[in-house]
Write a protein that holds these residues in place. Sequence first.
Motif, short mmCIF file in Angstrom:
data_model
loop_
_atom_site.label_atom_id
_atom_site.label_comp_id
_atom_site.label_asym_id
_atom_site.label_seq_id
_atom_site.Cartn_x
_atom_site.Cartn_y
_atom_site.Cartn_z
N ALA A 156 -5.90 2.22 4.97
CA ALA A 156 -6.86 3.09 5.66
C ALA A 156 -7.48 2.37 6.84
CB ALA A 156 -7.93 3.54 4.68
N GLN A 157 -7.78 1.08 6.65
CA GLN A 157 -8.37 0.29 7.75
C GLN A 157 -7.40 0.14 8.92
OE1 GLN A 157 -9.45 -3.22 5.58
NE2 GLN A 157 -11.56 -2.55 5.24
N GLN A 158 -6.12 -0.08 8.58
CA GLN A 158 -5.10 -0.22 9.64
C GLN A 158 -4.97 1.08 10.43
OE1 GLN A 158 -1.68 -1.45 7.44
NE2 GLN A 158 -2.38 -3.58 7.24
N GLN A 159 -5.04 2.21 9.70
CA GLN A 159 -4.91 3.51 10.37
C GLN A 159 -6.09 3.76 11.30
OE1 GLN A 159 -4.39 6.20 7.10
NE2 GLN A 159 -2.17 5.91 7.01
N GLN A 160 -7.26 3.29 10.87
CA GLN A 160 -8.46 3.48 11.70
C GLN A 160 -8.39 2.63 12.97
OE1 GLN A 160 -11.71 2.58 9.10
NE2 GLN A 160 -11.90 4.67 8.33
N GLN A 161 -7.76 1.45 12.86
CA GLN A 161 -7.70 0.54 14.00
C GLN A 161 -6.72 1.02 15.06
OE1 GLN A 161 -6.83 -3.15 12.05
NE2 GLN A 161 -8.95 -3.47 11.38
N ARG B 278 -6.79 -2.09 -9.37
CA ARG B 278 -7.52 -2.73 -8.27
C ARG B 278 -6.58 -3.16 -7.16
NH1 ARG B 278 -13.28 -2.81 -8.70
NH2 ARG B 278 -13.10 -4.42 -7.13
N ALA B 279 -5.43 -3.68 -7.53
CA ALA B 279 -4.45 -4.09 -6.52
C ALA B 279 -4.02 -2.89 -5.68
CB ALA B 279 -3.24 -4.73 -7.20
N LEU B 280 -3.80 -1.76 -6.36
CA LEU B 280 -3.39 -0.55 -5.65
C LEU B 280 -4.52 -0.05 -4.75
CD1 LEU B 280 -1.33 1.65 -5.15
CD2 LEU B 280 -2.12 2.80 -7.21
N LEU B 281 -5.73 -0.06 -5.28
CA LEU B 281 -6.87 0.40 -4.48
C LEU B 281 -7.07 -0.45 -3.23
CD1 LEU B 281 -9.55 1.26 -7.23
CD2 LEU B 281 -8.50 2.85 -5.62
N ARG B 282 -6.89 -1.73 -3.38
CA ARG B 282 -7.07 -2.61 -2.22
C ARG B 282 -6.00 -2.37 -1.16
NH1 ARG B 282 -8.75 -8.62 -2.99
NH2 ARG B 282 -8.78 -8.31 -0.76
N ARG B 283 -4.80 -2.10 -1.62
CA ARG B 283 -3.74 -1.78 -0.66
C ARG B 283 -4.08 -0.48 0.08
NH1 ARG B 283 0.12 -3.83 -4.34
NH2 ARG B 283 0.70 -1.78 -5.09
N LEU B 284 -4.63 0.48 -0.67
CA LEU B 284 -5.00 1.76 -0.06
C LEU B 284 -6.10 1.56 0.98
CD1 LEU B 284 -5.06 4.01 -3.26
CD2 LEU B 284 -3.42 4.16 -1.38
#
Lengths: 165, 190
Positions: free
Chosen positions: B184-189, B174-180
């Motif tokens: 992804a959100q940062q890349q979209q921004q 879960r920690a890894l998934l949240r980082r991913l």
Amino acid sequence: MIEHLSNDLIVDFVHGELEPAADARAHAHLVTCATCTSEVNAERTLREFLRDAAVASEREMPSGINAAIWEQIRAAKPGPFAALTSLFKPMIAIPVAAVLLAGGYFATAATHHESPSIAASYYLQAHAVQSSQGPLSERTGAIRAAVAEAYDGGYPATAAYGAAR
Amino acid sequence: MGAPRAPLEPPTPEQSAFLERAMSQYGKATYNFAFRLTNNEADARDLTQDAFIRVYRAWRSFEPGTSFLSWIYRIVTNLYRDELRRRKGRFHEEIPEDNAPQAFRGERPLATNPIDDYVDRQIGEPLSRALADLSPDQRQVVILADIEEYSYQEIAEIMGCSIGTVRSRLHRARALLRRLVERAQQQQQR
């Protein structure tokens, strides 16, 4: 300083895996802590994303798998033990047992050549006696008379019996 | 999968009926579970096929009243683990329990079909991308906990490990998934 919920505890909380007491403490904390509530919501969002993505990407099992499984099963051959045990199935066991019994009977008869232990003359004599002693026999009196006469004349009983008939 | 197989015995009528019912009721779920584990069409097919052949062999060991799905997921899990061990020879060493989460981007798929892979990634891209970065054990525990919604106890039984191991694998995954997701959100921004 506020003691926040750890990430691991939040994961267990979202999955409903906390012990009742710990679960109650987490609930109580979340009422007052916006930071942890935000974390819990993020975990829930992630869970929903995974579930929705799984539903969206769900697919039917290719029919080829079904066919391949049955093909593999149809190609199966019975092992040596199964072939042996099949002999004991009723459809086979009954004829086999009948053949064995018949064979055993004839083999026994072929090896035993004993002559009959009772001679045919015994039955003739027995029949004569029974006939003569029967209370309803119409010939009883004649036979007795014939026997008595034969003895008187020196003939054997069998000859007297033959004369009476 | 390439595991050696003992010869099959011809089916009894009850055995055929059991298998037929199992495949019609649970074939789709089993195949989807196998596909999410392997992220590969060809391996998912082999895994599903081998799992149902094992069901066919061991049908008498299934206890009525228990979950068939849990049983066949356990079979799929064991077959998948055996296959990974067979191909890589050091499955467990790749997932150190005490280390930080690791990305397994370089993991070679069990079988490669470029067309199937392309189609699969178009259809289930978000999930495939999220799960592909997890180790096999982490991926499996996320599938079972978040998609199949099993309890930790049930997952432990399916995977053949302790609840503590399930818990720690899920925490790391879960920690890894949240980082991913954050990445992804940062890349979209941008």
